[in-house]
Design a protein around this motif. Sequence first.
Motif, PDB file in Angstrom:
ATOM      1  N   PHE A  39      59.237  41.321  10.922  1.00  0.00           N
ATOM      2  CA  PHE A  39      59.581  41.524   9.513  1.00  0.00           C
ATOM      3  C   PHE A  39      61.055  41.248   9.309  1.00  0.00           C
ATOM      4  CE2 PHE A  39      60.467  44.743   5.947  1.00  0.00           C
ATOM      5  CZ  PHE A  39      60.163  43.822   4.957  1.00  0.00           C
ATOM      6  N   HIS A  40      61.349  40.304   8.410  1.00  0.00           N
ATOM      7  CA  HIS A  40      62.728  39.975   8.033  1.00  0.00           C
ATOM      8  C   HIS A  40      62.879  40.269   6.542  1.00  0.00           C
ATOM      9  CE1 HIS A  40      66.485  38.036   7.313  1.00  0.00           C
ATOM     10  NE2 HIS A  40      66.541  37.400   8.481  1.00  0.00           N
ATOM     11  N   PRO A  41      63.571  41.359   6.184  1.00  0.00           N
ATOM     12  CA  PRO A  41      63.725  41.719   4.769  1.00  0.00           C
ATOM     13  C   PRO A  41      65.031  41.278   4.144  1.00  0.00           C
ATOM     14  CG  PRO A  41      64.328  43.566   6.125  1.00  0.00           C
ATOM     15  CD  PRO A  41      64.047  42.420   7.074  1.00  0.00           C
ATOM     16  N   GLY A  42      65.712  40.284   4.747  1.00  0.00           N
ATOM     17  CA  GLY A  42      67.008  39.902   4.215  1.00  0.00           C
ATOM     18  C   GLY A  42      67.999  41.031   4.372  1.00  0.00           C
ATOM     19  N   ASP A  43      68.761  41.313   3.332  1.00  0.00           N
ATOM     20  CA  ASP A  43      69.774  42.368   3.373  1.00  0.00           C
ATOM     21  C   ASP A  43      69.272  43.652   2.706  1.00  0.00           C
ATOM     22  OD1 ASP A  43      71.368  40.455   4.536  1.00  0.00           O
ATOM     23  OD2 ASP A  43      72.623  40.121   2.767  1.00  0.00           O
ATOM     24  N   SER A  44      67.961  43.874   2.732  1.00  0.00           N
ATOM     25  CA  SER A  44      67.365  45.006   2.019  1.00  0.00           C
ATOM     26  C   SER A  44      67.839  46.350   2.557  1.00  0.00           C
ATOM     27  CB  SER A  44      65.839  44.933   2.124  1.00  0.00           C
ATOM     28  OG  SER A  44      65.246  46.009   1.427  1.00  0.00           O
ATOM     29  N   ARG A  45      67.962  47.291   1.636  1.00  0.00           N
ATOM     30  CA  ARG A  45      68.101  48.709   1.969  1.00  0.00           C
ATOM     31  C   ARG A  45      66.706  49.324   2.043  1.00  0.00           C
ATOM     32  NH1 ARG A  45      72.190  45.676  -0.098  1.00  0.00           N
ATOM     33  NH2 ARG A  45      74.018  46.871  -0.750  1.00  0.00           N
ATOM     34  N   PRO A  46      66.609  50.609   2.408  1.00  0.00           N
ATOM     35  CA  PRO A  46      65.295  51.264   2.425  1.00  0.00           C
ATOM     36  C   PRO A  46      64.645  51.230   1.039  1.00  0.00           C
ATOM     37  CG  PRO A  46      66.920  52.618   3.547  1.00  0.00           C
ATOM     38  CD  PRO A  46      67.683  51.514   2.859  1.00  0.00           C
TER      39      PRO A  46
END
Length: 286
Positions: free
Chosen positions: A179-186
């Motif tokens: 899983f690669h969520p970019g620069d996401s926070r929770p």
Amino acid sequence: MGGPTGTEPMTTSDWGDWLPRAIEAADPDGVAVWYLGCNGFVLKGSEGTTLFVDPYLGTGDPPRTVRMIPVPFDPTDVGDADAVFATHEHSDHVHGESQAPILERTGAPFVAPDASMAAAREDQSWEDRWDLTDDQFQEVVEGDVVEVGEFTVHVVEVNDPDAEHPVGYVFEHDAGTVFHPGDSRPAEWFVALGEEFDIDLGIVAFGTAGMIPDKQTREPTYTKWYNDEGEAVEAASALQADRLLPSHWDMWKGLTADPTALQDHVDSFEHPRRLELVEIGDRVDL
């Protein structure tokens, strides 16, 4: 809007072509994942499918954003790519000098949400500067499923308040899931993602806060673009990721961090079960 923006030049690689040659020569049993620094990755499956995610070879915008790590390769040295994915529109994720030569050389599609696509096609004019075709630009939205070789890629919602339209990618393979969520926070919906997908390797952008020159005034301004220790582990725990790989901590002067600091936080949770610490150029396997 936070995060690096605009167009800046690529510098010459510090490492020559050994990394793309190593990736091309690799014959993983399952999935091999290379960290390119910043938030860039390469995934290669056992059948040879090779995916790039957010590869960035630029130098930033000194003195506002100053690159702290080597430029690991020249994009014209990339011979194999089946797709290049972008998570959001900031220039360390959508960068013509880093990504368009890969598309031109390999014929791979550029897969991205609308704001990233606009950054490439309108703001940076990739088609005018490189020999690319219209069908190489594949716009996606949350809920889309993209099949690329041996990978099934799910486009999912993430939480990056600094981006106009960010997305994350769940890369499913018979050997495991990344899983690669970019620069996401929770995000509260990460729990549902963790229940839907058996995430073996969760990538989370990690960094510190610092005083970074403002984009317009150049006055030092309190800046926080990535997850701190608690947020990084909170995200990985909600996702029920088996392994947490912190990224982005190495990149920008004033926002770098020590990923070993995550260990005490990881030890307090059932997930992630393991902290995967890598430096630019390192490989991990599923």
